[in-house]
Motif scaffolding. Structure first.
Motif, PDB file in Angstrom:
ATOM      1  N   LEU A 187      41.163  41.776  27.753  1.00 39.84           N
ATOM      2  CA  LEU A 187      40.764  42.884  26.900  1.00 39.84           C
ATOM      3  C   LEU A 187      39.340  43.334  27.180  1.00 39.84           C
ATOM      4  O   LEU A 187      39.038  44.529  27.096  1.00 39.84           O
ATOM      5  CB  LEU A 187      40.924  42.494  25.426  1.00 39.84           C
ATOM      6  N   ALA A 188      38.454  42.401  27.527  1.00 38.42           N
ATOM      7  CA  ALA A 188      37.079  42.783  27.837  1.00 38.42           C
ATOM      8  C   ALA A 188      37.033  43.745  29.021  1.00 38.42           C
ATOM      9  O   ALA A 188      36.325  44.760  28.992  1.00 38.42           O
ATOM     10  CB  ALA A 188      36.241  41.529  28.120  1.00 38.42           C
ATOM     11  N   GLU A 189      37.796  43.443  30.070  1.00 40.67           N
ATOM     12  CA  GLU A 189      37.826  44.318  31.242  1.00 40.67           C
ATOM     13  C   GLU A 189      38.513  45.643  30.904  1.00 40.67           C
ATOM     14  O   GLU A 189      38.105  46.707  31.384  1.00 40.67           O
ATOM     15  CB  GLU A 189      38.545  43.615  32.383  1.00 40.67           C
ATOM     16  N   ALA A 190      39.550  45.570  30.054  1.00 39.23           N
ATOM     17  CA  ALA A 190      40.229  46.797  29.636  1.00 39.23           C
ATOM     18  C   ALA A 190      39.288  47.692  28.840  1.00 39.23           C
ATOM     19  O   ALA A 190      39.301  48.922  28.996  1.00 39.23           O
ATOM     20  CB  ALA A 190      41.456  46.450  28.801  1.00 39.23           C
ATOM     21  N   ALA A 191      38.452  47.095  27.993  1.00 40.69           N
ATOM     22  CA  ALA A 191      37.486  47.881  27.218  1.00 40.69           C
ATOM     23  C   ALA A 191      36.504  48.588  28.139  1.00 40.69           C
ATOM     24  O   ALA A 191      36.131  49.750  27.894  1.00 40.69           O
ATOM     25  CB  ALA A 191      36.751  46.976  26.231  1.00 40.69           C
ATOM     26  N   ASP A 192      36.071  47.926  29.206  1.00 37.59           N
ATOM     27  CA  ASP A 192      35.184  48.573  30.183  1.00 37.59           C
ATOM     28  C   ASP A 192      35.859  49.810  30.774  1.00 37.59           C
ATOM     29  O   ASP A 192      35.237  50.868  30.905  1.00 37.59           O
ATOM     30  CB  ASP A 192      34.832  47.592  31.312  1.00 37.59           C
ATOM     31  N   TRP A 193      37.130  49.669  31.138  1.00 40.25           N
ATOM     32  CA  TRP A 193      37.882  50.793  31.719  1.00 40.25           C
ATOM     33  C   TRP A 193      37.994  51.937  30.723  1.00 40.25           C
ATOM     34  O   TRP A 193      37.806  53.101  31.073  1.00 40.25           O
ATOM     35  CB  TRP A 193      39.264  50.308  32.135  1.00 40.25           C
ATOM     36  N   ILE A 194      38.298  51.615  29.483  1.00 40.52           N
ATOM     37  CA  ILE A 194      38.448  52.633  28.441  1.00 40.52           C
ATOM     38  C   ILE A 194      37.131  53.377  28.231  1.00 40.52           C
ATOM     39  O   ILE A 194      37.107  54.618  28.154  1.00 40.52           O
ATOM     40  CB  ILE A 194      38.924  52.001  27.129  1.00 40.52           C
ATOM     41  N   LEU A 195      36.034  52.673  28.182  1.00 40.14           N
ATOM     42  CA  LEU A 195      34.747  53.311  27.931  1.00 40.14           C
ATOM     43  C   LEU A 195      34.327  54.187  29.114  1.00 40.14           C
ATOM     44  O   LEU A 195      33.658  55.211  28.926  1.00 40.14           O
ATOM     45  CB  LEU A 195      33.686  52.239  27.643  1.00 40.14           C
ATOM     46  N   ARG A 196      34.754  53.820  30.318  1.00 38.62           N
ATOM     47  CA  ARG A 196      34.471  54.667  31.475  1.00 38.62           C
ATOM     48  C   ARG A 196      35.291  55.944  31.453  1.00 38.62           C
ATOM     49  O   ARG A 196      34.885  56.979  32.024  1.00 38.62           O
ATOM     50  CB  ARG A 196      34.758  53.923  32.793  1.00 38.62           C
ATOM     51  N   ASN A 197      36.456  55.907  30.808  1.00 37.78           N
ATOM     52  CA  ASN A 197      37.378  57.034  30.857  1.00 37.78           C
ATOM     53  C   ASN A 197      37.521  57.744  29.507  1.00 37.78           C
ATOM     54  O   ASN A 197      38.403  58.572  29.347  1.00 37.78           O
ATOM     55  CB  ASN A 197      38.756  56.562  31.303  1.00 37.78           C
ATOM     56  N   ARG A 198      36.638  57.475  28.581  1.00 44.17           N
ATOM     57  CA  ARG A 198      36.738  58.082  27.262  1.00 44.17           C
ATOM     58  C   ARG A 198      36.404  59.577  27.326  1.00 44.17           C
ATOM     59  O   ARG A 198      35.710  60.037  28.232  1.00 44.17           O
ATOM     60  CB  ARG A 198      35.807  57.397  26.275  1.00 44.17           C
TER      61      ARG A 198
END
Length: 256
Positions: free
Chosen positions: A244-255
């Motif tokens: 989830l930590a890595e997924a959160a990074d991806w989400i914040l890059r693509n928000r």
């Protein structure tokens, strides 16, 4: 663009009674970024109240309105169809079915009954189906990651057994039901195309979310994930991340 986030719980945020490393901090990062969050689960051995209390004990505060469960979807179906429940569920979940109207017609409701999946209970549900009862499955997941770290049999196999014996098809009210996802996305206040789902089950969490119209779905390699699970998934994951930590990074890059 990502404007809202749906998170699976078991296998993504926690396993058993313990939060996964970095998961709580990842959720808080998403909150601080101002992204609306929703939490969805196919867990049917615990009532909604207990799930929220478990998260609170882990240090994660989740409002009742942020959590969507199969039991609440089943209650809505039973009310709309004017059916009383014939429950084949875990005893702990019974509180989520209290105070329903006692309609003359019934519907069999199957969840993860655990040790309650006895021959007598299964046969009672079968006979109700043969008498014309409705047929609801809270979920039909194949497996879940148990507290001892090993995979355990989930409710899907028992649902399939009743379908085979009765020659009936269950209405699935939890993931991957499009209606279930629509309810959860509505709570975010964004369009489905602007929402992302994060889960560890490639069928229910990833392909299910994308088929329901969500714009993206991330598969994490925690919980029930097994190597190569994404191979052949239709639709396939938007991305596969370690946790989830890595997924959160991806989400914040693509928000958005």
């Amino acid at each position: 663009m990502i404007r809202g986030v749906l998170l699976d719980l078991a296998g993504v945020v926690y396993v058993g009674g313990a939060a996964l490393p970095g998961a709580i901090a990842a959720v808080e990062r998403l909150r601080r970024a101002g992204l609306p969050l929703g939490f969805i689960t196919n867990t049917t051995r615990s009532p909604k109240r207990e799930i929220i209390a478990r998260l609170t004990a882990m240090g994660l505060t989740v409002a009742d309105s942020e959590l969507t469960t199969p039991a609440q979807a089943a209650r809505a179906w039973l009310h709309a169809m004017r059916r009383a429940p014939h429950l084949l569920i875990h005893p702990a979940l019974a509180e989520d079915f209290q105070d329903l109207d006692d309609y003359p017609e019934t519907a069999v409701v199957v969840g993860d009954a655990g040790a309650g999946f006895t021959y007598a209970a299964m046969n009672g549900a079968f006979r109700a189906l043969m008498d014309g009862a409705g047929f609801l499955a809270l979920a039909r997941n194949r497996t879940f990651r148990d507290a001892d770290g090993a995979l355990s049999l989930d409710a899907g196999g028992f649902v399939a057994a009743l379908e085979y014996a009765s020659d009936r098809q269950a209405v699935v009210v939890g993931k991957p039901s499009p209606d279930f996802y629509a309810t959860a996305v509505a709570g975010l206040g964004v369009d489905a195309a602007d929402a992302v789902m994060v889960g560890d089950d490639v069928e229910a969490d990833v392909s299910g979310a994308l088929s329901a119209g969500l714009g993206a779905a991330i598969l994490v390699r925690t919980g029930k994930y097994r190597d190569g699970a994404e191979a052949g998934a239709v639709p396939p994951p938007t991305a596969v991340m370690a946790d989830l930590a890595e997924a959160a990074d991806w989400i914040l890059r693509n928000r958005g």
